[in-house]
Design an enzyme around this catalytic site. Structure first.
Site, short mmCIF file in Angstrom:
data_model
loop_
_atom_site.label_atom_id
_atom_site.label_comp_id
_atom_site.label_asym_id
_atom_site.label_seq_id
_atom_site.Cartn_x
_atom_site.Cartn_y
_atom_site.Cartn_z
N GLN A 244 0.90 -1.34 0.11
CA GLN A 244 -0.09 0.02 -0.12
C GLN A 244 0.83 1.21 0.01
O GLN A 244 1.93 1.30 0.32
CB GLN A 244 -0.95 -0.06 1.13
CG GLN A 244 -0.06 -0.05 2.49
CD GLN A 244 -0.96 -0.05 3.69
OE1 GLN A 244 -1.21 0.80 4.76
NE2 GLN A 244 -1.66 -1.15 3.87
N GLU B 26 -4.27 3.81 -0.19
CA GLU B 26 -4.92 3.86 1.19
C GLU B 26 -5.25 5.33 1.46
O GLU B 26 -4.46 6.25 1.35
CB GLU B 26 -4.14 3.38 2.49
CG GLU B 26 -4.68 3.65 3.85
CD GLU B 26 -3.81 3.20 4.84
OE1 GLU B 26 -4.10 3.62 6.19
OE2 GLU B 26 -2.54 2.89 4.74
N HIS C 264 5.38 10.84 -6.88
CA HIS C 264 4.25 10.61 -7.22
C HIS C 264 3.99 8.98 -7.18
O HIS C 264 4.92 8.15 -6.99
CB HIS C 264 4.35 10.76 -8.83
CG HIS C 264 5.43 10.39 -9.60
ND1 HIS C 264 6.51 10.59 -9.68
CD2 HIS C 264 5.53 9.09 -10.34
CE1 HIS C 264 7.69 9.90 -10.33
NE2 HIS C 264 6.79 8.89 -10.85
N GLU D 46 1.59 9.37 -12.29
CA GLU D 46 2.49 9.26 -13.63
C GLU D 46 1.44 8.26 -14.43
O GLU D 46 0.97 7.21 -14.08
CB GLU D 46 3.85 8.64 -13.52
CG GLU D 46 4.54 8.43 -14.77
CD GLU D 46 5.93 7.88 -14.64
OE1 GLU D 46 6.47 7.81 -15.48
OE2 GLU D 46 6.08 7.89 -13.17
#
Length: 236
Positions: A81, A147, A175, A221
């Site tokens: 995550q 999350e 990112h 991205e």
């Protein structure tokens, strides 16, 4: 592609190390690169890392500190995550589900601490267990999830100014990345949906890769597998 960062890779562009200056910010490569005027008394020196012709760029010989044989204790580890703090779950859930096509895998509310967690990803929720505890285990067994953390009240607090995205000073987080089937078609759709772009496919030095923003300003991205290999080849 969460585990792969083009902007981080560019900080090692062509394996050259800039000895007098720190690594440029990701955005400086997204749009343009302008060298500074030469100063006779301040020479900017480049140092090429030695690389044996028989070793790949990913070998331990060319990456000091890299361990190629993972500790047996880490067997079974995987990237599960990435957490973003969000201002308004209604707005963020709309973006990640409608715009990016993710599904809500699990919601966890913590009344005592006044926050909620929303786990999203590209999984078939029809296969998720109905039992709450089993669904939590199922969710945490899936790789590469997002999350979203919502601290109650921020969505209606006029004094709340939002969270730091990592892409303004002081820079830190950069990112996440999303693989799409066709980057051009995906970006055309994002434009129709009014998504904010940081960089479009045909702009900057790295043509073929786009960056968009989520509602809280975090960068995402966008690329496809048809072009990413050639895009990276041209800059490395």
């Amino acid at each position: 592609m969460i585990s792969f960062s083009v902007s981080t890779g560019l900080c090692r562009f062509s394996l050259f190390h800039l000895s007098r200056k720190s690594c440029p910010s990701p955005s400086s490569f997204l749009f343009s690169y302008r060298s500074k005027p030469h100063k006779p008394k301040v020479r900017t020196q480049f140092r090429l890392y030695s690389m044996a012709s028989s070793d790949s760029k990913e070998s331990a010989a060319n990456n000091p500190g890299l361990h190629t044989t993972p500790d047996e204790a880490t067997k079974g580890y995987f990237m599960q995550q990435t957490m973003f703090r969000i201002k308004d779950p209604k707005v963020s859930l709309d973006f990640y589900s409608r715009v990016l096509g993710m599904s809500l895998l699990k919601r966890i509310d913590v009344p005592e601490l006044k926050f909620s967690l929303y786990f999203l990803g590209y999984e078939d929720v029809a296969s998720a267990p109905s039992d709450p505890v089993e669904r939590t285990v199922w969710t945490f067994s899936k790789p590469a999830t997002i999350e979203l953390t919502h601290n109650w009240g921020t969505e209606s607090d006029p004094e709340f100014k939002g969270y730091h995205s990592g892409n303004s000073e002081p820079r830190g987080f950069g990112h996440i990345g999303i693989t799409v089937d066709d980057a051009e078609k995906a970006c055309e759709r994002f434009e129709r949906l009014g998504v904010e772009f940081v960089k479009k496919l045909d702009s900057g030095k790295m043509k073929g890769i786009a960056f968009i923003k989520d509602p809280d300003g975090y960068w995402i991205e966008i690329f496809d597998l048809k072009t990413i290999g050639e895009v990276i080849r041209t800059i490395s």
